[in-house]
Scaffold this motif. Structure first.
Motif, short mmCIF file in Angstrom:
data_model
loop_
_atom_site.label_atom_id
_atom_site.label_comp_id
_atom_site.label_asym_id
_atom_site.label_seq_id
_atom_site.Cartn_x
_atom_site.Cartn_y
_atom_site.Cartn_z
N ASP A 158 -19.35 -59.39 -19.60
CA ASP A 158 -19.71 -57.96 -19.83
C ASP A 158 -18.60 -56.81 -19.58
O ASP A 158 -18.32 -56.30 -18.59
CB ASP A 158 -20.96 -57.64 -19.07
CG ASP A 158 -21.37 -56.12 -19.18
OD1 ASP A 158 -21.36 -55.76 -20.08
OD2 ASP A 158 -22.01 -55.63 -18.02
N GLY A 159 -17.77 -56.80 -20.54
CA GLY A 159 -16.52 -56.02 -20.65
C GLY A 159 -15.23 -56.56 -19.97
O GLY A 159 -15.40 -57.78 -19.60
N VAL A 212 -27.54 -62.42 -15.82
CA VAL A 212 -28.69 -62.00 -16.40
C VAL A 212 -29.78 -62.99 -16.27
O VAL A 212 -29.58 -64.20 -15.86
CB VAL A 212 -28.37 -61.76 -17.72
CG1 VAL A 212 -27.44 -60.91 -18.20
CG2 VAL A 212 -27.84 -63.15 -18.68
N ARG A 213 -31.01 -62.48 -16.22
CA ARG A 213 -32.09 -63.33 -15.86
C ARG A 213 -33.19 -63.12 -16.76
O ARG A 213 -33.49 -62.06 -17.36
CB ARG A 213 -32.67 -62.91 -14.32
CG ARG A 213 -33.68 -63.60 -13.65
CD ARG A 213 -33.73 -63.35 -12.23
NE ARG A 213 -34.95 -63.91 -11.64
CZ ARG A 213 -36.26 -63.79 -11.84
NH1 ARG A 213 -36.62 -62.71 -12.61
NH2 ARG A 213 -37.02 -64.49 -11.08
N CYS A 214 -33.97 -64.13 -17.18
CA CYS A 214 -35.14 -64.02 -18.00
C CYS A 214 -36.24 -65.16 -17.74
O CYS A 214 -35.86 -66.17 -17.30
CB CYS A 214 -34.61 -64.48 -19.57
SG CYS A 214 -35.71 -64.19 -20.75
N GLU A 215 -37.31 -64.61 -17.68
CA GLU A 215 -38.49 -65.61 -17.24
C GLU A 215 -39.03 -66.04 -18.95
O GLU A 215 -39.61 -65.35 -19.85
CB GLU A 215 -39.68 -64.75 -16.86
CG GLU A 215 -41.13 -65.64 -16.49
CD GLU A 215 -42.14 -64.74 -15.86
OE1 GLU A 215 -42.18 -64.61 -14.77
OE2 GLU A 215 -42.88 -64.20 -16.57
N PHE A 216 -38.89 -67.34 -19.04
CA PHE A 216 -39.19 -68.08 -20.20
C PHE A 216 -40.53 -68.61 -20.23
O PHE A 216 -40.59 -69.72 -19.25
CB PHE A 216 -38.14 -68.96 -20.65
CG PHE A 216 -38.14 -69.62 -21.95
CD1 PHE A 216 -37.74 -69.16 -23.22
CD2 PHE A 216 -38.72 -70.89 -21.87
CE1 PHE A 216 -37.97 -69.73 -24.52
CE2 PHE A 216 -39.13 -71.48 -23.27
CZ PHE A 216 -38.38 -70.82 -24.33
N THR A 217 -41.55 -68.35 -21.00
CA THR A 217 -42.91 -69.04 -20.88
C THR A 217 -43.14 -69.76 -22.14
O THR A 217 -43.21 -69.20 -23.11
CB THR A 217 -43.86 -67.89 -20.78
OG1 THR A 217 -43.72 -67.37 -19.63
CG2 THR A 217 -45.26 -68.56 -20.61
N GLU A 218 -43.34 -71.03 -22.00
CA GLU A 218 -43.59 -71.98 -23.21
C GLU A 218 -44.83 -72.23 -23.48
O GLU A 218 -45.64 -72.57 -22.31
CB GLU A 218 -42.80 -73.30 -22.77
CG GLU A 218 -42.63 -74.10 -24.13
CD GLU A 218 -41.66 -75.23 -23.96
OE1 GLU A 218 -41.48 -76.04 -24.96
OE2 GLU A 218 -40.82 -75.27 -22.99
#
Length: 387
Positions: free
Chosen positions: A262-263, A291-297
């Motif tokens: 990030d830069g 970075v963080r992400c909730e991944f729903t399959e």
């Protein structure tokens, strides 16, 4: 240079011409008279071997005379044996004598060789009739035995007669009779042994075969019982069970974290002073961000299964010759994903699932029909292997 190429062309032509004569002579000396005739006729028809014209005429005359003598000698020998089994060979030899004459006729007359031509029509007709009588009698004797294999062999004999002597006696009706009596007739039927309700159209779907996909020279299949047909075999397909699994929907959640660039910023030492390279330039370094992400399959699943048994029965003695289990399964699957958070944490395989979405589940009836199509293909495959 032009003169050189002209001489080369003439020399090459002479070599080809000499080689053609030698090859024709070789065939003649080896006793392959008809090949020698064919080669000589081809050269004389082309007109390209003017210089060797006399040679090819002489070779043609010699080969023709010897071929005729050989054929007539063979005919006399076979006739002396007084054996009906040789009528086909004699007949074919007379046809060869006639055809050989037809091959050289357009070239005649040829100076330097004598060609004796005869009319073999009387002999051809006489032996055509002898061939017909001989094979027709064999076929009649075979058909008296009453076995499928005998009717099939008789059919081949009768077809041979029809090819040699079309419309001989009642040959066409005899061919049809031998074909019918030599054919295995098979009746196919479907039975619901599952004690379960099946869609109304399923039996028709499963038995909707194109006979041309199953019928063979000596095997004919019927899906509808014809009372006028004396069937030899029966194929029974018993539906044992039909099952449609409940619709399944479940999800899997995963927290995905990833460090991304990030830069950038200038690199400093412990005292807070900028670090420089050997040229005195400030050194840059990447800034990293987690970075963080909730991944729903999301998973959708539904399956249908049909189990059946195929039985092959010989009807004259009610004996079961073959029993074969058949299984068909159709699976509906759909996978897609939703997210909450920063999508920069995801990989390409995650993004691909995000391009999909939910789908309506197929009805139970549609699943059964789809499984039925698969089962029908397996029925066809099994039946083709049996006959």
């Amino acid at each position: 240079m032009h003169k050189y190429y002209t001489l080369l062309w003439i020399f090459s032509g002479l070599i080809v011409s000499c080689n053609s004569v030698k090859r024709t002579e070789k065939s003649l000396l080896s006793g392959d008279y008809d090949k020698a005739i064919e080669m000589a006729v081809k050269q004389l028809q082309s007109g390209k071997q003017a210089k060797n014209h006399k040679s090819f005429v002489a070779l043609l005359g010699d080969a023709y005379q010897k071929a005729v003598e050989a054929d007539l000698t063979q005919i006399n020998y076979l006739e002396s044996l007084q054996n009906e089994e040789f009528v086909d060979r004699i007949y074919q030899t007379y046809l060869g004598l006639r055809d050989r004459q037809q091959k050289i006729k357009p070239l005649l007359p040829l100076q330097g060789a004598k060609f004796v031509l005869n009319d073999y029509t009387e002999q051809i007709v006489a032996y055509r009739d002898k061939v017909s009588v001989y094979h027709y009698a064999i076929a009649k004797d075979m058909m008296k035995r009453g076995q499928k294999a005998d009717f099939r062999a008789a059919y081949d004999e009768l077809v041979h007669v029809d090819q040699v002597n079309p419309n001989y006696k009642d040959i066409r009706s005899k061919i049809e009779e031998a074909k019918y009596l030599g054919t295995d007739f098979v009746i196919m039927s479907l039975h619901n042994k599952s004690r379960q309700f099946i869609p109304n159209g399923l039996p028709d779907q499963l038995m909707n075969f194109n006979p041309n996909n199953l019928n063979k020279k000596w095997t004919v299949f019927d899906m509808d019982d014809n009372p006028k047909t004396n069937y030899d075999f029966a194929i029974d397909i018993d539906l044992e069970h039909l099952e449609v699994a409940p619709e399944q929907y479940y999800i899997e959640r995963t927290i995905i974290e990833k460090q991304i660039v990030d830069g950038w910023t200038y690199l400093k030492d412990k005292r807070g002073e900028f670090i420089k390279d050997s040229l005195g330039n400030k050194i840059k370094t990447d800034n990293y961000l987690t970075v963080r992400c909730e991944f729903t399959e999301h998973h959708q699943y539904k399956a249908a299964h049909i189990g059946a048994n195929l039985y092959l029965t010989q009807l004259n003695n009610k004996r079961t010759l073959r029993e074969e289990p058949l299984e068909a399964e159709i699976i509906f699957e759909n996978h897609y994903a939703t997210i909450r958070g920063d999508r920069r944490a995801l990989e390409s395989n995650h993004l691909n699932l995000m391009n999909a979405g939910p789908l309506p589940f197929p009805t139970n009836e549609q699943m059964i029909y789809d499984a039925g199509e698969q089962l029908k293909s397996k029925i066809v495959y099994s039946v083709k292997r049996l006959f």
